[in-house]
Design a protein around this motif. Structure first.
Motif, PDB file in Angstrom:
ATOM      1  N   UNK A 142       1.157  -1.419  -0.101  1.00 41.27           N
ATOM      2  CA  UNK A 142      -0.039  -0.227  -0.277  1.00 41.27           C
ATOM      3  C   UNK A 142       0.829   1.369  -0.187  1.00 41.27           C
ATOM      4  N   UNK A 143       1.858   0.775   0.931  1.00 41.20           N
ATOM      5  CA  UNK A 143       3.094   1.773   0.750  1.00 41.20           C
ATOM      6  C   UNK A 143       3.800   2.783  -0.147  1.00 41.20           C
ATOM      7  N   UNK A 144       3.895   1.578  -1.408  1.00 41.32           N
ATOM      8  CA  UNK A 144       4.488   1.379  -2.921  1.00 41.32           C
ATOM      9  C   UNK A 144       4.261   2.186  -3.254  1.00 41.32           C
ATOM     10  N   UNK A 145       2.587   2.701  -3.468  1.00 40.33           N
ATOM     11  CA  UNK A 145       2.393   4.000  -4.713  1.00 40.33           C
ATOM     12  C   UNK A 145       2.659   5.123  -4.478  1.00 40.33           C
ATOM     13  N   UNK A 146       2.933   5.206  -2.922  1.00 42.19           N
ATOM     14  CA  UNK A 146       3.553   6.578  -2.626  1.00 42.19           C
ATOM     15  C   UNK A 146       5.696   6.813  -3.341  1.00 42.19           C
ATOM     16  N   UNK A 147       5.791   6.178  -3.754  1.00 41.87           N
ATOM     17  CA  UNK A 147       7.100   6.193  -4.408  1.00 41.87           C
ATOM     18  C   UNK A 147       6.523   7.064  -6.197  1.00 41.87           C
ATOM     19  N   UNK A 148       5.085   6.121  -6.432  1.00 38.93           N
ATOM     20  CA  UNK A 148       5.044   7.109  -8.110  1.00 38.93           C
ATOM     21  C   UNK A 148       4.535   8.314  -7.443  1.00 38.93           C
ATOM     22  N   UNK A 149       3.576   8.206  -6.751  1.00 43.00           N
ATOM     23  CA  UNK A 149       2.594   9.233  -6.358  1.00 43.00           C
ATOM     24  C   UNK A 149       3.405  10.731  -5.611  1.00 43.00           C
TER      25      UNK A 149
ATOM     26  N   UNK B  47      -3.486  16.963  -0.771  1.00 43.35           N
ATOM     27  CA  UNK B  47      -4.490  16.134   1.137  1.00 43.35           C
ATOM     28  C   UNK B  47      -5.380  14.796   0.297  1.00 43.35           C
ATOM     29  N   UNK B  48      -6.052  14.756  -1.074  1.00 45.93           N
ATOM     30  CA  UNK B  48      -6.993  13.981  -1.285  1.00 45.93           C
ATOM     31  C   UNK B  48      -5.906  13.118  -1.749  1.00 45.93           C
ATOM     32  N   UNK B  49      -4.691  13.068  -2.200  1.00 47.01           N
ATOM     33  CA  UNK B  49      -3.981  11.691  -1.535  1.00 47.01           C
ATOM     34  C   UNK B  49      -3.211  10.992  -0.759  1.00 47.01           C
ATOM     35  N   UNK B  50      -3.244  11.682   0.403  1.00 46.43           N
ATOM     36  CA  UNK B  50      -3.031  11.884   1.361  1.00 46.43           C
ATOM     37  C   UNK B  50      -3.557  10.837   1.766  1.00 46.43           C
ATOM     38  N   UNK B  51      -5.376  11.178   2.181  1.00 49.14           N
ATOM     39  CA  UNK B  51      -6.056  10.525   2.421  1.00 49.14           C
ATOM     40  C   UNK B  51      -6.948   9.373   1.617  1.00 49.14           C
ATOM     41  N   UNK B  52      -6.606   9.184   0.669  1.00 44.64           N
ATOM     42  CA  UNK B  52      -6.573   7.636   0.213  1.00 44.64           C
ATOM     43  C   UNK B  52      -6.011   7.224  -0.109  1.00 44.64           C
ATOM     44  N   UNK B  53      -4.345   7.385  -0.476  1.00 42.92           N
ATOM     45  CA  UNK B  53      -3.110   5.604   0.361  1.00 42.92           C
ATOM     46  C   UNK B  53      -3.080   6.020   1.762  1.00 42.92           C
ATOM     47  N   UNK B  54      -3.138   6.661   2.410  1.00 45.19           N
ATOM     48  CA  UNK B  54      -3.902   6.004   4.048  1.00 45.19           C
ATOM     49  C   UNK B  54      -5.253   5.223   4.758  1.00 45.19           C
ATOM     50  N   UNK B  55      -5.405   5.739   3.587  1.00 48.19           N
ATOM     51  CA  UNK B  55      -7.013   4.240   3.598  1.00 48.19           C
ATOM     52  C   UNK B  55      -6.710   3.444   3.535  1.00 48.19           C
ATOM     53  N   UNK B  56      -5.654   3.540   2.282  1.00 50.58           N
ATOM     54  CA  UNK B  56      -5.281   1.677   1.783  1.00 50.58           C
ATOM     55  C   UNK B  56      -4.816   0.896   2.677  1.00 50.58           C
ATOM     56  N   UNK B  57      -3.948   1.778   4.068  1.00 54.42           N
ATOM     57  CA  UNK B  57      -3.673   0.886   4.684  1.00 54.42           C
ATOM     58  C   UNK B  57      -4.024   0.890   5.863  1.00 54.42           C
ATOM     59  N   UNK B  58      -4.818   1.577   6.417  1.00 53.74           N
ATOM     60  CA  UNK B  58      -5.428   1.816   7.603  1.00 53.74           C
ATOM     61  C   UNK B  58      -6.658   1.685   7.925  1.00 53.74           C
TER      62      UNK B  58
ATOM     63  N   UNK C  69      -9.417   9.888  11.891  1.00 48.02           N
ATOM     64  CA  UNK C  69      -9.245  11.157  12.081  1.00 48.02           C
ATOM     65  C   UNK C  69      -8.161  11.666  10.975  1.00 48.02           C
ATOM     66  N   UNK C  70      -7.099  11.526  10.439  1.00 44.53           N
ATOM     67  CA  UNK C  70      -6.854  11.635   9.785  1.00 44.53           C
ATOM     68  C   UNK C  70      -7.144  12.145   8.033  1.00 44.53           C
ATOM     69  N   UNK C  71      -7.581  10.574   7.938  1.00 47.57           N
ATOM     70  CA  UNK C  71      -8.036  10.512   6.522  1.00 47.57           C
ATOM     71  C   UNK C  71      -9.343  11.327   6.276  1.00 47.57           C
ATOM     72  N   UNK C  72      -9.884  11.162   7.429  1.00 49.34           N
ATOM     73  CA  UNK C  72     -10.929  12.050   7.220  1.00 49.34           C
ATOM     74  C   UNK C  72     -10.731  13.991   7.528  1.00 49.34           C
ATOM     75  N   UNK C  73     -10.591  14.118   8.323  1.00 52.82           N
ATOM     76  CA  UNK C  73      -9.574  15.259   8.356  1.00 52.82           C
ATOM     77  C   UNK C  73      -9.185  15.875   6.375  1.00 52.82           C
ATOM     78  N   UNK C  74      -8.096  15.085   5.865  1.00 51.27           N
ATOM     79  CA  UNK C  74      -7.445  15.043   4.694  1.00 51.27           C
ATOM     80  C   UNK C  74      -8.562  15.691   3.413  1.00 51.27           C
TER      81      UNK C  74
END
Length: 487
Positions: free
Chosen positions: A76-83, A242-253, A258-263
């Motif tokens: 799930x975190x590997x997508x951040x290597x691209x993003x 903010x949107x990419x952070x929220x979606x990427x974090x949601x992929x893991x957790x 709270x951080x996902x909803x705020x983002x």
């Protein structure tokens, strides 16, 4: 993922077929004049920089599983290597193009090269995920400066006509080759020298190009001195981040954090603020009135989806080949090398297809073809035969993908007055970058919910194909409506 090598750039609008040159009474005009030695060196520097950026989009793809194991990054975190690379390269592209117009394209081009080289060095010697992703993000910022200023320097250095056409043709070909070479070379380097050598290669490219550029490139800036749309750049980049952070974090957790909803809330609010800022800006990054044009709106929708969905296919297949089929990085690179060759050929043939069927039909047909062959990938399994099925299906899907790329660029820019072409082509490039940015994290959530790599891959491919199919239907209906907004 695939890279747009045929769509018009902000600095140099392109057409599906080059306009015929003047002809005399006895036949076609003479061949284009040869470039001087200095012009050849200038073209080499500019094309090498663009090739380097294209290489960065693909050279790391096949190394992702090895990289993740070395640095302790989950799938799930590997997508951040691209993003981490795609987000700033897309978010700052229009702003840096405007900054180059205002303060000097050569100056910003050199700054982008220096930053890209330093960031590549950081990524090469990264000691943990944070340092690696920081390097990737800084690479994206450097690329955002290199791409628009490099293209502007090319079009201002070579006069309109045969010389510019030739220069643009060489540049476009090298961009196509950059992606293809990156996939194969990434596999070779990862298997022989390790994944860090892929980032080291980019550092080497920057070290070769940077010393040559200052003495060769002329300075240029626009006489109009456009204003900088700082509010637009800040809100759109912040909103996407903010949107990419929220979606990427949601992929893991998951989405309950709270951080996902705020983002998510912040991202939506910032993008809404961006829309408002563009209505007030004297020189907006994105022209909202332009989006009222039927061809611009629906053409860009097709472009956004084809980029987002195809980049996701390449990402999940990279993991599938190595985790499920136990292919090496080199073997994975060869599969995508076949895809790249087919894409280059498709990009060369696309203008003829558009000339015969028109850009609208070609766009819809290309989206349908992409959806069909992505759906064919659902038959992949754990047997060795799946390699051959996947190679054929992803290559043919990429052929239609390139058709969609070329035809959406032509669709968006057709019928637009000359004085508005810059705005239209700016939207084309922005659509490409946003598509590359959002596809992987959006569907990355699905890739990690299946319980294993094969199930997750099939889930992503099914949704991917359905989204492209639905988009093809929407674009077909939208482009047929004669009274929707402005033509």
């Amino acid at each position: 993922m695939a890279i747009d090598t045929s769509a018009p750039s902000p600095a140099a609008p392109a057409s599906p077929t080059a306009p015929p040159g003047p002809t005399g009474p006895t036949g076609p005009a003479a061949a284009p004049p040869k470039l001087s030695r200095r012009d050849t060196l200038i073209l080499f520097v500019l094309c090498a920089a663009q090739f380097m950026v294209a290489l960065d989009f693909s050279v790391l793809n096949v190394a992702l599983p090895v990289l993740g194991e070395d640095l302790g990054m989950s799938h799930a975190a590997l997508q951040w290597a691209v993003t981490a690379f795609a987000l700033p390269s897309g978010g700052f592209l229009l702003l840096f193009g405007r900054v180059g117009d205002l303060f000097g394209r050569r100056r910003l081009f050199l700054g982008g090269l220096a930053l890209f080289g330093a960031a590549s060095l950081l990524a090469t010697f990264a000691w943990d995920p944070a340092s690696f992703l920081a390097g990737r993000a800084l690479q994206g910022v450097g690329a955002a400066a290199i791409v628009p200023t490099g293209m502007s320097l090319l079009t201002t250095t070579f006069p309109e006509g045969p010389q510019r056409d030739r220069a643009l043709g060489i540049s476009g070909t090298l961009l196509s080759l950059g992606f293809t070479v990156g996939m194969v070379l990434g596999g070779v380097l990862t298997d022989t020298l390790g994944w860090r050598s892929t980032m080291g290669l980019l550092t080497l490219f920057a070290l070769i190009v940077l010393p040559l550029a200052p003495g060769l490139l002329p300075e240029s800036r626009t006489p109009e001195r456009p204003r900088l749309d700082i509010p637009g750049a800040v809100t759109v980049t912040g909103g996407l981040l903010a949107l990419i952070y929220a979606l990427s974090t949601a992929a893991e957790r998951g989405f309950g954090g709270t951080d996902v909803l705020v983002a998510l809330t912040a991202g939506i609010a910032l993008l809404a603020a961006f829309g408002y800022a563009e209505t007030r800006a004297a020189a907006p990054l994105v022209s909202l009135p332009m989006l009222r044009r039927r061809t611009v709106a629906w053409g860009n929708l097709g472009g956004l989806v084809t980029f987002a969905m195809m980049s996701t296919v390449v990402f999940v297949l990279t993991l599938y080949f190595q985790d499920v089929l136990d292919l090496s990085a080199f073997e994975t690179g060869l599969v995508f090398g076949v895809q790249g060759v087919v894409s280059v050929v498709a990009g060369m043939r696309a203008p003829k297809v558009i000339g015969r069927f028109g850009p609208h039909r070609t766009l819809v047909g290309s989206l349908l073809g992409q959806a069909l062959f992505v759906a064919a990938l659902l038959a992949i399994g754990e047997g060795a035969w799946s390699v051959w099925l996947a190679t054929v299906a992803v290559s043919v899907a990429s052929m239609f993908h390139l058709g969609a790329i070329v035809s959406y660029g032509v669709t968006v820019t057709s019928g637009v007055p000359d004085e508005e072409q810059g705005l239209a082509t700016g939207l084309v490039t922005s659509t490409q970058q946003v598509g590359l940015t959002i596809g992987i994290p959006v569907l990355g959530v699905l890739a990690t919910t299946g319980g294993d790599t094969l199930t997750g891959t099939r889930t992503v491919l099914a949704v991917d194909a359905a989204v492209v199919l639905l988009t093809a239907a929407l674009v077909a209906v939208g482009l047929k409506r004669r009274r929707w907004g402005r033509r």
